[in-house]
Design a protein around this motif. Structure first.
Motif, PDB file in Angstrom:
ATOM      1  N   VAL A 544       0.834  -1.201   0.000  1.00  0.00           N
ATOM      2  CA  VAL A 544       0.000   0.000   0.000  1.00  0.00           C
ATOM      3  C   VAL A 544       0.872   1.256   0.000  1.00  0.00           C
ATOM      4  CG1 VAL A 544      -1.733   1.289   1.289  1.00  0.00           C
ATOM      5  CG2 VAL A 544      -1.875  -1.200   1.151  1.00  0.00           C
ATOM      6  N   HIS A 545       1.888   1.260   0.841  1.00  0.00           N
ATOM      7  CA  HIS A 545       2.772   2.426   0.930  1.00  0.00           C
ATOM      8  C   HIS A 545       3.412   2.731  -0.423  1.00  0.00           C
ATOM      9  CE1 HIS A 545       5.583   5.252   2.763  1.00  0.00           C
ATOM     10  NE2 HIS A 545       6.567   4.638   2.128  1.00  0.00           N
ATOM     11  N   LEU A 550       3.725   5.957  -5.494  1.00  0.00           N
ATOM     12  CA  LEU A 550       3.793   5.954  -6.953  1.00  0.00           C
ATOM     13  C   LEU A 550       2.739   6.880  -7.553  1.00  0.00           C
ATOM     14  CD1 LEU A 550       4.499   2.218  -7.853  1.00  0.00           C
ATOM     15  CD2 LEU A 550       5.989   4.172  -8.274  1.00  0.00           C
ATOM     16  N   MET A 551       1.589   6.949  -6.909  1.00  0.00           N
ATOM     17  CA  MET A 551       0.491   7.738  -7.474  1.00  0.00           C
ATOM     18  C   MET A 551       0.505   9.186  -6.987  1.00  0.00           C
ATOM     19  SD  MET A 551      -3.579   6.957  -7.528  1.00  0.00           S
ATOM     20  CE  MET A 551      -4.727   8.135  -8.274  1.00  0.00           C
ATOM     21  N   SER A 556       2.906  11.253   0.427  1.00  0.00           N
ATOM     22  CA  SER A 556       1.848  10.307   0.792  1.00  0.00           C
ATOM     23  C   SER A 556       2.473   8.990   1.240  1.00  0.00           C
ATOM     24  CB  SER A 556       0.918  10.072  -0.401  1.00  0.00           C
ATOM     25  OG  SER A 556       0.348  11.287  -0.844  1.00  0.00           O
ATOM     26  N   GLY A 557       1.642   8.136   1.843  1.00  0.00           N
ATOM     27  CA  GLY A 557       2.146   6.832   2.261  1.00  0.00           C
ATOM     28  C   GLY A 557       1.546   6.383   3.585  1.00  0.00           C
ATOM     29  N   GLU A 579      -0.395  14.142  -7.305  1.00  0.00           N
ATOM     30  CA  GLU A 579      -0.464  13.028  -8.269  1.00  0.00           C
ATOM     31  C   GLU A 579       0.665  13.096  -9.276  1.00  0.00           C
ATOM     32  OE1 GLU A 579      -4.790  13.631  -7.052  1.00  0.00           O
ATOM     33  OE2 GLU A 579      -3.051  14.895  -7.503  1.00  0.00           O
ATOM     34  N   ARG A 580       1.202  11.922  -9.593  1.00  0.00           N
ATOM     35  CA  ARG A 580       2.234  11.805 -10.614  1.00  0.00           C
ATOM     36  C   ARG A 580       1.611  11.322 -11.927  1.00  0.00           C
ATOM     37  NH1 ARG A 580       7.135   8.745  -7.291  1.00  0.00           N
ATOM     38  NH2 ARG A 580       7.669  10.498  -5.958  1.00  0.00           N
TER      39      ARG A 580
END
Length: 582
Positions: A544-545, A550-551, A556-557, A579-580
């Protein structure tokens, strides 16, 4: 080398570097000129201080000598036989004897007054005959009030000189000790000095168009001012009281300097104020030339800087701005310039570089998108199948026990669960959809754990519902709580899922009251999450982390802490603005 290091640390532009280097070269000249000016001023101050201090020293010695000599003569007069007889037996003496004694005493008093420089009058107070002997006026009525005040003032003051009435200084002597049974002495001898006589003697220090000389005592002061506003006198006295050291020179009101010296005999400070303009007149021109040099240097620096700006800094700014646009992702940047110097070559090479970079990024970007999509698919597919085994086991038990009502509900929730996780075409879902999936999952787990565990869902804000997140980010966290914290709970197990709006951040907190986790385990887990890399096993909270970062980016994490209910608290942090492009 030093300039380069300083500029590298401070990130100073080339123009500022040139100006800084120029100032660095000019500063020693400024400092040298300033030091020369200060040394000249100090030298003049010192000379004035020495000259005026010598005069003050001579004057104070003469004044103290006069006071001491007068005191000696007063002591001699104190033991005058006629005075002793008159003060003790005056009422028993015949008028002739009394007048002859008074005449002899007045002769000695007049002799003392004639030899004194500052003496205005001499008084002898004799209470027995109720008369006062005064030079110039042989015999006047005794003022008992003056007699008592003079005696009390002289006894209370450590100084030999006291202020007596307005504009009069006195030195007082009396027979001591007092006779038994008497509260006052038999007579007093006072020598009075007029302020005007002392002020006239202070004229010797008035060698300038303006100035002043003062003698300041805690109880009195004498001042002689020349072409000065008398309203400044309180400030002058205050300055003397603050700085009364020997050969002390200081500024006052930016107009005068004063030199002072203290008299230990009188308990007073004498100071002479000298006009600063007249003293430092020769240095004013030098100081003006110094400031003119500073102004000329500033003009040279401005002119030189403008030339550097036109030749170097201006085209550099164009180039830096173009690089910043490229840094922001703008690849349609081109610099047009007609100059024929080195910057023209730089501009042309920059344009060629941008064109090549645009072509290269297009290829790399497409490959990166494909690689990241494949990676996300792989991470999403790595879900622990342990739940699947338990579900079929529970289903088998229900069929075997013919629990049709619960079986219907269980299969319905199980169908929703597998329908959600098998939608491989969907990379992202809304947070509301993800939470509904977790509700189905906890319902299935509720059947498995019977009444041992209760799940509490907090209210989700409406602003959270439409946020797109990677699929399967919440269920692995909840599953981890069931397997590792609540599995051993016989009863009263609680799982809390809460939603917190932090403005720019979205937080989902999953915490339980399961097994207490110690600090070492918590630190180990958190360090594993933060140090996650592609070579580690991508399961559970690590999965999940990684997908959140990645997104949404590195802000975040997952964050692990101790739960307020006793177990583990897992905080899912989502920054929607990060967001990436994937």
């Amino acid at each position: 080398m030093i300039i380069k290091k300083i500029c590298k640390i401070c990130r100073i532009s080339i123009l500022n570097k040139v100006i800084f280097a120029f100032l660095l070269v000019m500063t020693p000249l400024y400092v040298l000129s300033l030091m020369m000016n200060k040394e000249g001023t100090k030298s003049v101050r010192d000379e004035i201080s020495k000259s005026v201090t010598a005069s003050i020293h001579f004057y104070l010695n003469a004044f103290e000598t006069e006071i001491s000599r007068t005191r000696v003569l007063q002591q001699e007069l104190l033991v005058n036989k006629d005075l002793i007889k008159l003060s003790a037996l005056g009422n028993q003496m015949t008028p002739y004897e009394k007048s002859q004694a008074i005449l002899r005493i007045l002769d000695q008093m007049n002799m003392i007054q004639r030899t004194g420089v500052y003496i205005d009058s001499i008084n002898i107070y004799i209470p027995l005959i109720k008369r006062t002997l005064t030079t110039g006026l042989p015999l006047v009525p005794l003022s008992e009030e003056d007699f008592v005040v003079l005696f009390q003032s002289s006894a209370a003051s450590p100084s030999p000189v006291i202020q007596w009435k307005k504009g009069v200084l006195s030195t007082v002597v009396n027979p001591s000790p007092l006779l038994p049974g008497h509260k006052l002495p038999q007579y007093l001898i006072s020598v009075n000095y007029s302020f005007s006589n002392v002020e006239q003697s202070l004229l010797q220090f008035m060698n300038y168009d303006q100035g002043g000389a003062l003698i300041v005592h805690p109880d009195w002061h004498i001042a002689k001012l020349k072409n000065m506003d008398p309203q400044n006198l309180p400030l002058m006295i205050q300055s003397v009281e603050k700085g009364g050291d020997l050969e002390h020179v200081t500024s006052w009101d930016n107009k005068f300097i004063f030199v002072s010296q203290k008299s230990n005999i009188l308990g007073a400070v004498m100071a002479v104020f000298v006009p600063e303009q007249e003293v430092f007149g020769p240095l004013v021109m030098r100081r003006n030339w110094f400031w003119m040099l500073c102004g000329l240097s500033a003009c040279i620096i401005i002119f030189f800087s403008f030339g550097i700006y036109r030749m170097v800094h201006s085209p550099l700014i164009v180039l830096v701005r173009a690089f910043r646009r490229v840094e922001k992702g703008e690849l349609d940047v081109s610099i047009d310039d007609s100059r024929k110097d080195e910057f023209h070559y730089l501009f042309m090479q920059f344009n060629a570089m941008v064109r090549q970079l645009k072509f290269t990024l297009r290829e790399v970007y497409e490959q990166r998108i494909l690689a990241q999509r494949a990676k996300l698919k792989l991470l999403q597919s790595q879900i622990n199948p342990h739940f699947l085994y338990n579900s079929f086991f529970i289903l088998n038990e229900m069929v075997r026990k013919h629990n049709d009502e619960q079986l219907d509900m269980f299969t319905g929730q199980l169908g929703k669960y597998f329908q959600y996780i098998t939608r491989n075409a969907m990379d992202h879902v809304t947070l509301e959809t993800e939470v509904e999936h977790v509700r189905a999952y906890t319902s299935i787990q509720g059947i498995r754990f019977s009444k041992r565990v209760q799940v509490h869902f907090g209210e989700m804000p409406d602003s959270f519902k439409a946020i797109l997140v990677p699929r399967m980010i919440l269920q692995p966290i909840v599953e981890n709580a069931f397997q590792h914290s609540l599995d051993q709970k016989v009863k009263n197990g609680h799982l809390y899922i809460q939603f917190v709006d932090k403005g720019e951040e979205v937080e989902i907190i999953v915490e339980d009251n399961g097994d207490v986790i110690d600090d070492d385990q918590l630190i180990l887990l958190q360090s594993q999450v933060l140090s996650y890399n592609d070579e580690m096993e991508s399961t559970g909270i690590f999965n999940v982390h990684r997908r959140l970062q990645l997104m949404f980016g590195d802000a975040s994490g997952i964050e692990l802490t101790k739960s307020q209910y006793g177990g583990l608290a897992v905080k899912i942090i989502i920054v929607p603005g990060g967001e990436r492009s994937v």
